[in-house]
Design an enzyme around this catalytic site. Structure first.
Site, PDB file in Angstrom:
ATOM      1  N   ARG A 102      26.795  57.399  38.467  1.00  0.00           N
ATOM      2  CA  ARG A 102      26.436  57.418  39.894  1.00  0.00           C
ATOM      3  C   ARG A 102      27.709  57.492  40.742  1.00  0.00           C
ATOM      4  O   ARG A 102      28.450  56.508  40.835  1.00  0.00           O
ATOM      5  CB  ARG A 102      25.621  56.172  40.251  1.00  0.00           C
ATOM      6  CG  ARG A 102      25.220  56.124  41.711  1.00  0.00           C
ATOM      7  CD  ARG A 102      24.068  55.179  41.997  1.00  0.00           C
ATOM      8  NE  ARG A 102      24.420  53.779  42.000  1.00  0.00           N
ATOM      9  CZ  ARG A 102      23.633  52.806  42.479  1.00  0.00           C
ATOM     10  NH1 ARG A 102      22.445  53.079  42.978  1.00  0.00           N
ATOM     11  NH2 ARG A 102      24.033  51.542  42.445  1.00  0.00           N
ATOM     12  N   ASP A 152      24.503  43.353  45.486  1.00  0.00           N
ATOM     13  CA  ASP A 152      25.439  44.471  45.492  1.00  0.00           C
ATOM     14  C   ASP A 152      25.499  45.018  46.918  1.00  0.00           C
ATOM     15  O   ASP A 152      24.973  44.392  47.846  1.00  0.00           O
ATOM     16  CB  ASP A 152      25.065  45.521  44.449  1.00  0.00           C
ATOM     17  CG  ASP A 152      23.834  46.314  44.836  1.00  0.00           C
ATOM     18  OD1 ASP A 152      23.203  45.983  45.859  1.00  0.00           O
ATOM     19  OD2 ASP A 152      23.511  47.275  44.122  1.00  0.00           O
TER      20      ASP A 152
HETATM   21  C1  LIG Z   1      20.478  47.823  44.333  1.00  0.00           C
HETATM   22  C2  LIG Z   1      21.237  48.517  43.250  1.00  0.00           C
HETATM   23  O1  LIG Z   1      21.938  49.481  43.449  1.00  0.00           O
HETATM   24  S1  LIG Z   1      21.109  47.851  41.700  1.00  0.00           S
HETATM   25  C3  LIG Z   1      22.392  48.650  40.782  1.00  0.00           C
HETATM   26  C4  LIG Z   1      23.716  48.129  41.121  1.00  0.00           C
HETATM   27  N1  LIG Z   1      23.903  46.761  40.674  1.00  0.00           N
HETATM   28  C5  LIG Z   1      24.262  46.512  39.406  1.00  0.00           C
HETATM   29  O2  LIG Z   1      24.456  47.430  38.655  1.00  0.00           O
HETATM   30  C6  LIG Z   1      24.424  45.092  38.970  1.00  0.00           C
HETATM   31  C7  LIG Z   1      24.595  45.023  37.477  1.00  0.00           C
HETATM   32  N2  LIG Z   1      24.751  43.648  37.008  1.00  0.00           N
HETATM   33  C8  LIG Z   1      25.914  43.020  37.045  1.00  0.00           C
HETATM   34  O3  LIG Z   1      26.900  43.538  37.517  1.00  0.00           O
HETATM   35  C9  LIG Z   1      25.955  41.650  36.423  1.00  0.00           C
HETATM   36  O4  LIG Z   1      24.807  41.406  35.686  1.00  0.00           O
HETATM   37  C10 LIG Z   1      26.118  40.507  37.429  1.00  0.00           C
HETATM   38  C11 LIG Z   1      27.434  40.658  38.171  1.00  0.00           C
HETATM   39  C12 LIG Z   1      24.988  40.471  38.429  1.00  0.00           C
HETATM   40  C13 LIG Z   1      26.132  39.197  36.647  1.00  0.00           C
HETATM   41  O5  LIG Z   1      27.130  39.327  35.656  1.00  0.00           O
HETATM   42  P1  LIG Z   1      27.734  38.064  34.909  1.00  0.00           P
HETATM   43  O6  LIG Z   1      28.011  36.993  35.930  1.00  0.00           O
HETATM   44  O7  LIG Z   1      28.857  38.528  34.058  1.00  0.00           O
HETATM   45  O8  LIG Z   1      26.519  37.597  34.031  1.00  0.00           O
HETATM   46  P2  LIG Z   1      26.571  36.768  32.681  1.00  0.00           P
HETATM   47  O9  LIG Z   1      27.717  35.834  32.662  1.00  0.00           O
HETATM   48  O10 LIG Z   1      25.219  36.211  32.474  1.00  0.00           O
HETATM   49  O11 LIG Z   1      26.816  37.907  31.613  1.00  0.00           O
HETATM   50  C14 LIG Z   1      26.633  37.675  30.241  1.00  0.00           C
HETATM   51  C15 LIG Z   1      27.190  38.864  29.490  1.00  0.00           C
HETATM   52  O12 LIG Z   1      26.435  40.023  29.842  1.00  0.00           O
HETATM   53  C16 LIG Z   1      27.309  41.032  30.315  1.00  0.00           C
HETATM   54  N3  LIG Z   1      26.653  41.746  31.399  1.00  0.00           N
HETATM   55  C17 LIG Z   1      26.026  41.234  32.477  1.00  0.00           C
HETATM   56  N4  LIG Z   1      25.512  42.218  33.227  1.00  0.00           N
HETATM   57  C18 LIG Z   1      25.836  43.370  32.601  1.00  0.00           C
HETATM   58  C19 LIG Z   1      25.570  44.721  32.905  1.00  0.00           C
HETATM   59  N5  LIG Z   1      24.880  45.073  33.985  1.00  0.00           N
HETATM   60  N6  LIG Z   1      26.062  45.661  32.070  1.00  0.00           N
HETATM   61  C20 LIG Z   1      26.744  45.309  30.964  1.00  0.00           C
HETATM   62  N7  LIG Z   1      27.013  44.030  30.616  1.00  0.00           N
HETATM   63  C21 LIG Z   1      26.553  43.071  31.445  1.00  0.00           C
HETATM   64  C22 LIG Z   1      28.524  40.314  30.821  1.00  0.00           C
HETATM   65  O13 LIG Z   1      29.632  41.196  30.803  1.00  0.00           O
HETATM   66  C23 LIG Z   1      28.640  39.164  29.842  1.00  0.00           C
HETATM   67  O14 LIG Z   1      29.253  39.676  28.679  1.00  0.00           O
HETATM   68  P3  LIG Z   1      30.137  38.724  27.699  1.00  0.00           P
HETATM   69  O15 LIG Z   1      29.174  37.715  27.164  1.00  0.00           O
HETATM   70  O16 LIG Z   1      30.632  39.668  26.685  1.00  0.00           O
HETATM   71  O17 LIG Z   1      31.211  38.113  28.555  1.00  0.00           O
HETATM   72  O1  LIG Z   2      20.218  51.591  44.369  1.00  0.00           O
HETATM   73  C1  LIG Z   2      19.183  50.983  44.274  1.00  0.00           C
HETATM   74  C2  LIG Z   2      18.619  50.155  45.287  1.00  0.00           C
HETATM   75  O2  LIG Z   2      17.639  49.459  44.999  1.00  0.00           O
HETATM   76  O3  LIG Z   2      19.164  50.168  46.400  1.00  0.00           O
END
Ligand SMILES: CC(=O)SCCNC(=O)CCNC(=O)[C@H](O)C(C)(C)COP(=O)(O)OP(=O)(O)OC[C@H]1O[C@@H](n2cnc3c(N)ncnc32)[C@H](O)[C@@H]1OP(=O)(O)O
Ligand SMILES: O=CC(=O)O
Length: 541
Positions: free
Chosen positions: A169, A454
């Site tokens: 993206r 986000d």
């Molecule tokens: C409205 C929109 O646009 S939605 C799309 C945009 N938003 C996103 O993509 C958010 C994606 N999610 C994230 O970034 C994360 O889940 C967060 C920041 C919300 C929380 O992350 P953390 O605080 O690291 O969560 P947590 O500690 O529970 O993570 C546990 C493990 O999962 C991993 N993890 C968590 N989320 C993700 C993810 N989305 N992708 C890959 N790995 C992940 C962490 O890296 C961590 O790995 P580790 O055990 O090897 O250290």
């Molecule tokens: O990018 C996704 C959204 O829910 O905003």
């Protein structure tokens, strides 16, 4: 092939990054420069057109399907290109930023697709922009395994056939990349930088891996913007010499104006389209933004009180499924913001239950797949879609001809009973400050109060404060939404954060800056189109 001409783009005001020369090659920069030369003028025109359309909404407080494109909607003969094998089964998609650890964790997560995010889950520091590209190249060349020095934990990719398919993206059309400028000193649009570097380095490599250059297109406001992307794809495919139709794009329907042009957007991109996604958080932001001065009828309650079962949200998602399936495209569901916790069983249970309910509803409504924000949610969403899809890769055969959505249904905000609450104001201020602070440190997605926040969710928070103040909302406790009240709540939150973090961590963060920026975008009479525009001016690096 003769050597490419030296790039006419300059790298501006940026500290050298490790291995940046592998991303910012002369040939890749020459390609980005050519994209910029050809397409930025049209980008500029389309941004100006956005402003014109918003002025029209402010005048009329309404929207309708376009009369001039009625023949496209009425023509049942066209369909989008067939999905490539790697994008045929998209039942669970994980999203997230492209730092090294997240890249490996997302690819290994068991999801069918990974949305590799240079947009709302990524703050556009130069480091995130360039090293994010490097991480993707390293993942495709399997040169990415590493040990986290802080935790000692090692990360390695699973075998190729188990990895998620990447759908990248890029940034939306409105954001520039100030670290790359043309000879006249003009910054290149971030969208062209992100797309251009990724496509140039990986298009052929991905074909060799049996996949392809696949994209999620964010914040599209009209079919003309989709046409611009299509023209970018046609040019790019010829430039690097891959067959036309190699690119696949999934468009986020996350602006209220795009909801009125779903068919036209698919039509413009039909040789490259593979689906639409219901980007619910930006969609809410877009409704508030566009109808912010439309009076009480358009005042949204607290964002967490607007669920996907609200009639105007159902109208949007059902129309999306209907439109996609009519045209042979995948319909992909959105993001439930509940984040599980590996440390707190109760938080985990709430997240699993909420996400399961959300994904069950989407699968039953006809979506072909949906998003999760965290690896622990992949099995939850998988179960919801497995129950409905079984061995079928998608359910495009469910045409949803029962769905009939009128123009007014999409903006029937006043059908909600809930009203803005004082707690909602406090939450919007808290989330706004905490998110902006993280963003200024280079983090685009964070968990705050067990919810994924986000750029999109922060945009809703600051826009709701603006709207409630400007509409003179009175809360249930008798307080009225005013600038003074917002300032008081923000001051209290800043003090609470100082208490929570301690002096040293408070001083090391960007808390005061985040507090000031939130109040600026929430209180200024001139509503900023995007929070990330003024925030980018303050983003160091
Ligand atoms: C409205 C929109 O646009 S939605 C799309 C945009 N938003 C996103 O993509 C958010 C994606 N999610 C994230 O970034 C994360 O889940 C967060 C920041 C919300 C929380 O992350 P953390 O605080 O690291 O969560 P947590 O500690 O529970 O993570 C546990 C493990 O999962 C991993 N993890 C968590 N989320 C993700 C993810 N989305 N992708 C890959 N790995 C992940 C962490 O890296 C961590 O790995 P580790 O055990 O090897 O250290
Ligand atoms: O990018 C996704 C959204 O829910 O905003």
């Amino acid at each position: 092939m003769s050597a490419p001409a030296p790039s006419p783009l300059a790298i501006v005001d940026a500290e050298p990054l490790p291995r940046q020369e592998e991303v910012l090659t002369d040939a890749a920069l020459a390609f980005v420069a050519e994209l910029h030369r050809r397409f930025t003028p049209r980008r500029d025109e389309l941004l100006a057109r956005r402003a014109g359309r918003r002025a029209e909404i402010a005048r009329t407080s309404t929207l309708d399907f376009l009369p001039e494109t009625a023949p496209i909607r009425a023509d049942d003969s066209w369909k989008v290109a067939p999905a490539p094998a790697a994008l045929n089964d998209r039942r669970v998609e994980i999203t997230g930023p492209t730092d090294r650890k997240m890249t490996i964790n997302a690819l290994n997560s068991g999801a069918r697709v990974w949305l590799a995010d240079f947009e709302d889950a990524s703050a556009p520091t130069w480091e995130n922009v360039v090293l994010g590209q490097l991480n993707l190249i390293d993942a495709y060349t399997r040169n990415i395994d590493f040990t986290d020095e802080r935790t000692g934990k090692s990360y390695a990719l699973r075998p190729d056939e188990e990895l998620a398919t990447v759908v990248m993206r890029p940034r939306g059309w409105h954001l520039d990349e100030r670290h790359l400028a043309d000879a006249g000193g003009r910054a290149v649009p971030g969208a062209l930088v992100d797309f251009g570097l990724y496509f140039f380095h990986n298009a052929r490599r991905l074909l060799d891996l049996g996949k392809g250059p696949y994209f999620y297109l964010p914040k599209t406001e009209s079919h003309l913007e989709a046409r611009l992307w299509n023209d970018v794809f046609v040019f790019a495919q010829d430039y690097v010499g891959v067959p036309q139709g190699t690119v696949r794009a999934t468009v986020l329907i996350e602006t209220i104006t795009a909801a009125y042009e779903m068919e036209e957007i698919l039509y413009e991109l039909r040789d490259h389209a593979s689906g639409l996604n219901a980007g619910r958080w930006d969609y809410l932001f877009s409704i508030v933004k566009n109808f912010r001065d439309g009076g009480a009828k358009f005042v949204l309650p607290d964002r967490n009180a607007v669920t996907m079962t609200a009639p105007f949200m159902r109208a949007y998602t059902e129309l999306l499924v209907r439109t996609c399936h009519k045209r042979g495209a995948h319909a992909i569901g959105g993001m439930a913001a509940f984040i599980p916790s590996r440390k707190d069983a109760e938080v985990n249970k709430v997240a699993f239950d909420k996400v399961r309910a959300d994904k069950d509803r989407e699968a039953n409504d006809g979506f072909d797949g949906s998003w999760v924000a965290h690896p622990d949610l992949v099995p939850i969403a998988m179960e919801s879609f497995d129950k409905v899809l079984g061995d079928k890769p998608h359910q495009k055969d469910r045409l949803r001809e029962d769905v009939h959505v009128e123009a007014a249904d999409l903006i029937a905000i006043d059908s909600l009973d809930a009203k803005p609450t004082y707690a909602g104001l406090v939450n919007a201020v808290q989330v706004g400050i905490r998110y902006i602070e993280a963003w200024l440190r280079g983090l685009g997605a964070v968990a705050i109060f067990n919810l994924m926040e986000d750029a999109a969710t922060a945009e809703i928070s600051r826009s709701q404060i603006w709207q409630w103040i400007n509409a003179g909302v009175e809360f249930e406790n008798g307080e009225r939404a005013t600038p003074e009240l917002a300032r008081k709540v923000a001051a209290e939150e800043l003090a609470a954060i100082r208490e929570e973090t301690g002096e040293e961590a408070f001083a090391a963060g960007h808390w005061q800056e985040a507090h000031d920026l939130l109040l600026k975008v929430a209180l200024d009479e001139d509503y900023a189109d995007f929070l990330t525009l003024p925030a980018y001016e303050q983003l160091r690096g």
